[in-house]
Design an enzyme around this catalytic site. Sequence first.
Site, PDB file in Angstrom:
ATOM      1  N   HIS A 113       0.815  -1.211   0.000  1.00  0.00           N
ATOM      2  CA  HIS A 113       0.000   0.000   0.000  1.00  0.00           C
ATOM      3  C   HIS A 113       0.849   1.262   0.000  1.00  0.00           C
ATOM      4  CE1 HIS A 113      -3.834  -2.019   0.770  1.00  0.00           C
ATOM      5  NE2 HIS A 113      -3.155  -2.853   1.550  1.00  0.00           N
ATOM      6  N   ILE A 136      -1.045  -7.013  13.768  1.00  0.00           N
ATOM      7  CA  ILE A 136      -0.546  -6.559  12.459  1.00  0.00           C
ATOM      8  C   ILE A 136      -1.568  -6.916  11.391  1.00  0.00           C
ATOM      9  CG2 ILE A 136       1.458  -6.484  10.924  1.00  0.00           C
ATOM     10  CD1 ILE A 136       2.207  -5.703  13.740  1.00  0.00           C
TER      11      ILE A 136
END
Lengths: 417, 480
Positions: B52, B338
């Site tokens: 990303h 995470i």
Amino acid sequence: MIENRSLVIIGSGPAGLAAAVRARKSGIDDVLLLEREDQLGGILKQCIHTGFGVKIFKEELTGPEFASRYIRKVKELGIDYRLDTMVISMDEGKNITAVNPRDGLVVYKAECVILAMGCRERARGALRIPGTNPSGIFTAGTAQKFVNIEGMKPGKTALILGSGDIGLIMARRLALEGMKVKAVCEIMPYPGGLERNIIQCLEDFDIPLRLSHTVVRIHGGHRLEGVTIARVDELLKPVPGTEEYVKCDMLLLSVGLIPENELSREAGIIIDPVTGGAIVNQNLETSVEGIFACGNVLHVHDLVDYVAIEAERAAKSAVEKIKGKGKDPKKRIQITAGNGIRYTVPQIIDYYDENEKIKIYFRSSDKLDESRVTVTCKGKNIYTKKYKRLIPAEMEYIKITASDIKGRKVIIEAEKR
Amino acid sequence: MKKQYDIAIIGAGVVGALIARRLSFYDVSICLLERHIDAAMGASGANSGIVHAGYDAEPGSLKARFNILGTGMMPGLCRQMGVPYKNTGSLVVAFDEDDEARIDDLYKNGIAENIEGLEIISGEKAREMEPALNPGITKALFASTAGVVSPYKLNIAAVENAVANGVDFIRETNVEGINGARGGFIIQTSRGNINAGTIINCAGIYADDIAAMAGDGFFHLTPRKGEYLLMDRSEGGLVERVIFQPPSDKGKGVLVMTTVDGNLLIGPDANVADSKEDIETHADSLDYVYRTALRSCGGLKLGKVITSFAGLRATPDTGDFIIGESIKVPGFFNAAGIESPGLSSAPAIAEHMAGLISESLGGLVEKKEYSKGKGNHDFFRDMTLEEKEKAIRENPDYGQVVCRCENVTKAEIIESIKGPAGARTVDGVKRRTRAGMGRCQGGFCLPAVIDILAGELGISKEDVMKGDPGSYIFAGRTRE
């Protein structure tokens, strides 16, 4: 390395073997047969049941016996073949790139090519059956290889989804090898395989056939523990409330075969979206001149004998082309699969000679009792044939005469009488 | 297996593996504990595989910080380790004014974080870049730094790299309890006790349970499931960039992308899972994924789906990644919670964690010699004709194509088993080589892969597993 060949045949199953033998007998002495596995014969190697050869040899043979008759001829005729050889690409110019451990990488420049790569099985993913992802879900053909070639049991208790012929034959096979088959589920209201297989493989072994049923959920963490099946409505959607849990450690899928045409697409050959195979004329020539197709890579057949017969036709056409006897057609005629017809092969007629009898294979799109098949051209009926019953699982053919075709389009339709 | 290590890392997902790799450059003894039979069997093996750009997370959050740093590190890291990565760029598409406001907010977030290569573009411009996008798209946020990576290959390459540098990769080992304190932790496992001076908790969705075992269960993780549909490589290339829809409170929304291996991928949805083991797919979720993806691109063909799968996000109740040393239990470090953008962040988390550990242990010393990865590694499928010819000449097993759909050769399958932290299962071979990942989903190559595994591992075919123990393929032989 580059090698020139008059004719390269890709695949040595029944189609490739029959084509190679016919081409060699017709005088092509540098035929090359390419096979990706370590033996000739293709899927026939694992089809140890009988039922092969009735049309061609007038006797009931097993798959390996059927294959061995051709393999013997291949060897007697000294036809060149390469095993363990994978074609990794093919272009429109008929350059075929193949690899194997002995010759390395070779580019074969072919005058003509016969595609005989067969098909693959549709897998779970394509059906999007929801649930967990355990071990124990196999296509019927993979399970057949495990049982018949490797002598391994892929589980103890099975449910089979799909009543295609391989599924039916595997139901019997598992039963014979001491595994239990709980049921064969078929999403359609009619079976997918040949009637003789329903009787010989299911009824004779008391294996229930659950029509209009499908698998809606897979259970189990590491290994399959069971499946949920459900009845489906007319739109093939599961009906809530009809779910049933079936305990099993093996789910075999016999839910359709897909012609393996990745190479064909790469070579620019136009594919029929319905058959999944190339669009061909009555000589089985594809949209790329000099490339022919036959067997299950062209459309999925019900009988191996028909595959071999079709392959001989492809070989005959290729030989004529190589010998320079190919002519230009006077016109090209489009065949349309109309109401009641799922597909036809060929899809195109090239008009050469008014006396030519053209055989058109077709499948109906639904089960039709007491029906009639008609061919019309420019609104005029040019052919009619009556059938007691048409079912999608059984391929039929009609023969029309070229001179009857006045236009550039013919429509084939099937309806109840 | 030794029983005493300077550092024990719990969990060989992509975060644990990259931390193990980074710490393996130093002169310390490390074990990497994994409850499964292989790495990448949890969330790291079942996610979108996106790097990303970093505009999603709240500015100033750990997610934003590590995402942006990690995305910058990804190309170099993948080059070092020979992992497929592609800088594709991404588009967040808007369908109405509300969406346009949302992508404006994302743009502002990105600018606040100094992310380069962000631009709001018109619907026409977006369709010019991606002709498959629907006409209803009014605007889009373009991010040039986004990319795609093979998440499981990154994960496995990191483990292999760590093992090559001396890390002990201890598989099929479940952590059941943690006692002791800094300098002398005792980890009770399903295979006996392991002593470690320092523990790094990278246990993915189970990281809250591991932290609680250590005596500092201050956070809670919720498994949130995402389901995906993967399509044939024939459909890959429908879009070049990653196509997102505007994010909602449930996640980044359903995306359409071409994976780094060339398949078309759509998904995920977001629903709370039944348990931490629940990776079941559901008909209604897959329908939702397909229908929602159709809003972005009308040309998606359901008939081209080759498989569907689900992955779990480890969503923490703290709202951000949990990274650093436990206050209550010194010497116990967390890399927990995470969730997305976890894959993008993992390289930077590893770098940061290595720094924290080094500091905690009074400064670690680099080994004289160590590897940073095996470098560029060509798969047979991607070689030129000349390279293929040469490869077969040097090793004839390259001429034996085992997986027809993905053109994977016997040589590559053997290598995947023999390598450091090699494959032991059918799925392990699949993740390392792609054998069985193609359109036939292993129908043709499964028997051959089983034979090669049995031969290379010196086990009988009945003992070859799909994945973890219990996932047997054969129930026995037809004849004894």
